[in-house]
Write a protein that holds these residues in place. Structure first.
Motif, short mmCIF file in Angstrom:
data_model
loop_
_atom_site.label_atom_id
_atom_site.label_comp_id
_atom_site.label_asym_id
_atom_site.label_seq_id
_atom_site.Cartn_x
_atom_site.Cartn_y
_atom_site.Cartn_z
N LEU A 196 50.38 34.23 18.33
CA LEU A 196 50.45 33.37 19.52
C LEU A 196 49.80 34.06 20.72
CD1 LEU A 196 54.12 32.10 19.07
CD2 LEU A 196 52.03 30.75 18.74
N THR A 197 50.02 35.36 20.84
CA THR A 197 49.43 36.10 21.95
C THR A 197 47.91 36.12 21.85
OG1 THR A 197 51.41 37.50 22.10
CG2 THR A 197 49.40 38.34 23.11
N GLU A 198 47.39 36.26 20.65
CA GLU A 198 45.94 36.23 20.47
C GLU A 198 45.37 34.88 20.88
OE1 GLU A 198 45.45 37.27 16.39
OE2 GLU A 198 45.82 39.42 16.72
N GLN A 199 46.10 33.80 20.58
CA GLN A 199 45.65 32.48 21.01
C GLN A 199 45.65 32.37 22.53
OE1 GLN A 199 47.87 29.38 19.00
NE2 GLN A 199 47.70 30.39 17.02
N LYS A 200 46.66 32.96 23.17
CA LYS A 200 46.69 32.98 24.63
C LYS A 200 45.50 33.74 25.20
CE LYS A 200 49.99 33.98 27.29
NZ LYS A 200 51.12 34.67 27.95
N LEU A 201 45.22 34.90 24.62
CA LEU A 201 44.14 35.74 25.13
C LEU A 201 42.79 35.03 25.02
CD1 LEU A 201 45.18 39.26 23.80
CD2 LEU A 201 45.37 38.37 26.13
N ALA A 202 42.62 34.24 23.96
CA ALA A 202 41.37 33.49 23.82
C ALA A 202 41.21 32.49 24.96
CB ALA A 202 41.33 32.79 22.47
N ILE A 203 42.31 31.84 25.35
CA ILE A 203 42.29 30.90 26.47
C ILE A 203 41.98 31.62 27.77
CG2 ILE A 203 43.75 29.38 27.88
CD1 ILE A 203 45.24 28.65 25.27
N ILE A 204 42.65 32.74 27.98
CA ILE A 204 42.50 33.50 29.24
C ILE A 204 41.11 34.10 29.34
CG2 ILE A 204 43.34 35.52 30.49
CD1 ILE A 204 46.13 34.89 29.28
N ASP A 205 40.59 34.62 28.22
CA ASP A 205 39.28 35.29 28.23
C ASP A 205 38.21 34.41 28.84
OD1 ASP A 205 37.46 37.54 26.89
OD2 ASP A 205 36.57 35.59 26.44
N ARG A 206 38.11 33.19 28.36
CA ARG A 206 37.08 32.29 28.86
C ARG A 206 37.28 31.98 30.34
NH1 ARG A 206 32.06 30.10 27.39
NH2 ARG A 206 31.72 28.24 28.67
N ALA A 207 38.53 31.75 30.73
CA ALA A 207 38.80 31.33 32.11
C ALA A 207 38.50 32.43 33.12
CB ALA A 207 40.25 30.87 32.24
N VAL A 208 38.86 33.68 32.82
CA VAL A 208 38.70 34.75 33.82
C VAL A 208 37.29 35.33 33.83
CG1 VAL A 208 41.14 35.36 33.73
CG2 VAL A 208 39.51 36.60 32.29
N THR A 209 36.44 34.95 32.88
CA THR A 209 35.07 35.46 32.88
C THR A 209 34.03 34.38 33.18
OG1 THR A 209 34.90 35.11 30.47
CG2 THR A 209 35.60 37.29 31.23
N ARG A 210 34.35 33.10 32.97
CA ARG A 210 33.40 32.02 33.21
C ARG A 210 33.94 30.94 34.14
NH1 ARG A 210 29.06 31.66 29.55
NH2 ARG A 210 28.46 33.80 29.05
N GLY A 211 35.25 30.94 34.42
CA GLY A 211 35.80 29.90 35.27
C GLY A 211 36.05 28.61 34.51
N LEU A 212 36.22 27.52 35.24
CA LEU A 212 36.60 26.25 34.64
C LEU A 212 35.46 25.25 34.53
CD1 LEU A 212 40.04 25.76 36.46
CD2 LEU A 212 39.56 26.94 34.29
N ASP A 213 34.37 25.49 35.25
CA ASP A 213 33.25 24.54 35.27
C ASP A 213 32.27 24.90 34.16
OD1 ASP A 213 31.14 22.88 35.75
OD2 ASP A 213 30.76 23.57 37.81
N PRO A 214 32.16 24.07 33.13
CA PRO A 214 31.25 24.41 32.02
C PRO A 214 29.78 24.36 32.43
CG PRO A 214 32.11 22.19 31.74
CD PRO A 214 32.85 22.78 32.90
N ASN A 215 29.47 23.71 33.55
CA ASN A 215 28.09 23.57 34.00
C ASN A 215 27.70 24.54 35.10
OD1 ASN A 215 27.70 21.27 32.24
ND2 ASN A 215 28.87 20.05 33.74
N TRP A 327 43.12 41.29 30.79
CA TRP A 327 41.90 41.04 30.01
C TRP A 327 41.03 42.29 29.95
CZ3 TRP A 327 36.88 41.26 31.96
CH2 TRP A 327 35.88 40.87 31.07
N VAL A 328 40.95 43.05 31.04
CA VAL A 328 40.13 44.27 31.06
C VAL A 328 40.53 45.21 29.94
CG1 VAL A 328 39.64 46.37 32.37
CG2 VAL A 328 39.58 44.14 33.52
N ASP A 329 41.85 45.32 29.66
CA ASP A 329 42.36 46.19 28.60
C ASP A 329 42.02 47.65 28.89
OD1 ASP A 329 43.46 47.22 26.31
OD2 ASP A 329 41.84 46.57 24.98
#
Length: 442
Positions: A196-215, A327-329
């Protein structure tokens, strides 16, 4: 698992913490069951340590810093396999257990060798029950309560239960089999939490490095492992945004049973009446195998020298930065020539991509909503682990005090005990009763 049933006949024990005993059980002072062992001069034996949940184990000496601390091993006490070792200051917390091999313990420990009528594993279970640990507190001596010690002279006067030796052996076999079942349950639940934690990290990874706007338009970050980031985000070292300061040392005599939480390298590890921090604040674990772990702490607390305090130099959203720093780890940057550790320089020089504060807030809220089902599932799983631990504590207390009769139990094909598996009974952030290493740098 057998159906629990009491013994057919009981008698008054004369002890307030266990009013009745099965017929045939005795009450004897520990001096009738154990002799003290004080043997030094065995520097080639392995070092043993005592954990608060799983007892005595061999310490991992593969890191240099531990070896430096242990420079005078000839002064350490020998504990033969099967001896019981306990920490004088923390036996009341369960810092006691049988030595799994011939080894060495701190000079501040007490080592006792069992006589023939005593199974040291049975007494390790008994000594770690809540009722017996309260008795330990009564027999401990010191100038102030927080510095009380259970010396050999007091330990040998303490009354203990004495089932016939064959019953002790049967009780140990039964409890070890139940421990194996419980350990398998806990291990499976921890594996679920990890998934479950790995699934959370996948969600967080994208958001904190690319934000919410796909464009959003991207730009090179200049950092290979970071890749491209939104064009309007700042790419800068963390020292431009925050300060990092080590916590303060706290002596064992200043720890209490309740009060303000003490945070060490792996999170909360006790209580004190002192305060050196006021939340909300982010802490980074500084020392240990899990150095770099992130904790957001509310209210008043004490940050030990094994935690780094994050102090903002400009406004940022605390919960967003909790996600970003996790996320930095930082653990991957740990200095590993000694016990794994990170220092303030490692944190300050880390390059990150940082969005505007308003976008930090939006990302944090999105992460919270997306991760809520996963967080709820993790919380439920952690509660299941807590409940099975409580069940285990109650089962042990009932069996070792004779409130449940296990003489008729016979092991089945599922009752296989694996000593390596039993380590799952410990906490993942398990506390050992040695003084934590650290020099308070930063």
């Amino acid at each position: 698992m057998m159906v629990a049933s009491p013994y057919p006949n009981y008698r008054a024990s004369g002890l307030p913490w266990v009013p009745r005993l099965p017929e045939g059980w005795q009450v004897l002072r520990n001096g009738r069951l154990f002799g003290q062992r004080v043997e030094t001069g065995f520097p080639d034996l392995p070092i043993l340590e005592v954990s608060l949940r799983t007892g005595v184990r061999v310490r991992d000496m593969d890191n240099l810093k531990r070896k430096q601390v242990m420079s005078q091993k000839e002064k350490y006490k020998r504990a033969a396999k099967g001896d019981i070792a306990y920490n004088m200051m923390r036996m009341w917390q369960g810092a006691v257990g049988p030595a799994p091999v011939d080894g060495l313990v701190s000079p501040a420990y007490v080592v006792v060798k069992p006589y023939d009528e005593a199974n040291s594993s049975y007494y390790s279970y008994l000594f770690r029950t809540a009722a017996y640990m309260q008795e330990v507190s009564k027999f401990s001596r010191g100038i102030v309560a927080d510095r009380n010690r259970l010396y050999w002279e007091s330990f040998k006067q303490m009354p203990s239960l004495v089932p016939p030796r064959p019953e002790q052996d049967q009780i140990v076999a039964y409890l070890r089999a139940q421990d194996a079942h419980i350990a398998r349950f806990i291990r499976a639940k921890r594996e679920l939490i990890q998934l479950l934690t790995e699934q959370k990290l996948a969600i967080i990874d994208r958001a904190v490095t690319r934000g919410l706007d796909p464009n959003v338009r991207l730009k090179p970050s200049g950092i290979d492992w970071l890749g491209e980031v939104p064009e309007h985000w700042e790419v800068l070292p963390l020292r431009r945004i925050l300060r990092v300061k080590s916590g303060d040392m706290i002596h064992a005599s200043e720890e209490t049973e309740e009060g303000f939480p003490i945070y060490g390298g792996n999170g909360p590890r006790g209580y004190t009446n002192k305060v050196n921090c006021h939340g909300p604040m982010l802490l980074i674990g500084r020392v240990g195998a899990k150095c770099g772990c992130i904790h957001r702490v509310e209210g008043n607390f004490w940050a030990s020298e094994h935690a780094l305090r994050v102090i903002p130099l400009r406004k940022f959203d605390l919960e967003f930065f909790e996600h970003l720093l996790r996320w930095v780890d930082f653990n991957r940057f740990a200095i590993r020539t000694a016990q794994p550790l990170i220092n303030s320089t490692i944190v300050r020089e880390q390059i990150c991509a940082v969005p505007p504060v308003s976008e930090q807030v939006a990302i944090r809220k999105w992460i919270t909503n997306e991760c809520k089902p996963l967080d709820d599932a993790i919380a439920r799983t952690e509660e299941e682990i807590k409940l099975i631990r409580e069940y285990r504590d109650r089962l042990i207390a009932d069996v070792v005090t004779g409130q449940v009769d296990v003489r008729g139990w016979q092991p089945g094909p599922e009752d296989v005990v694996d000593d390596a598996l039993l380590s799952a009974l410990g906490d993942e952030n398990e506390d050992v009763t040695e003084e934590e290493d650290g020099d308070g740098e930063d």
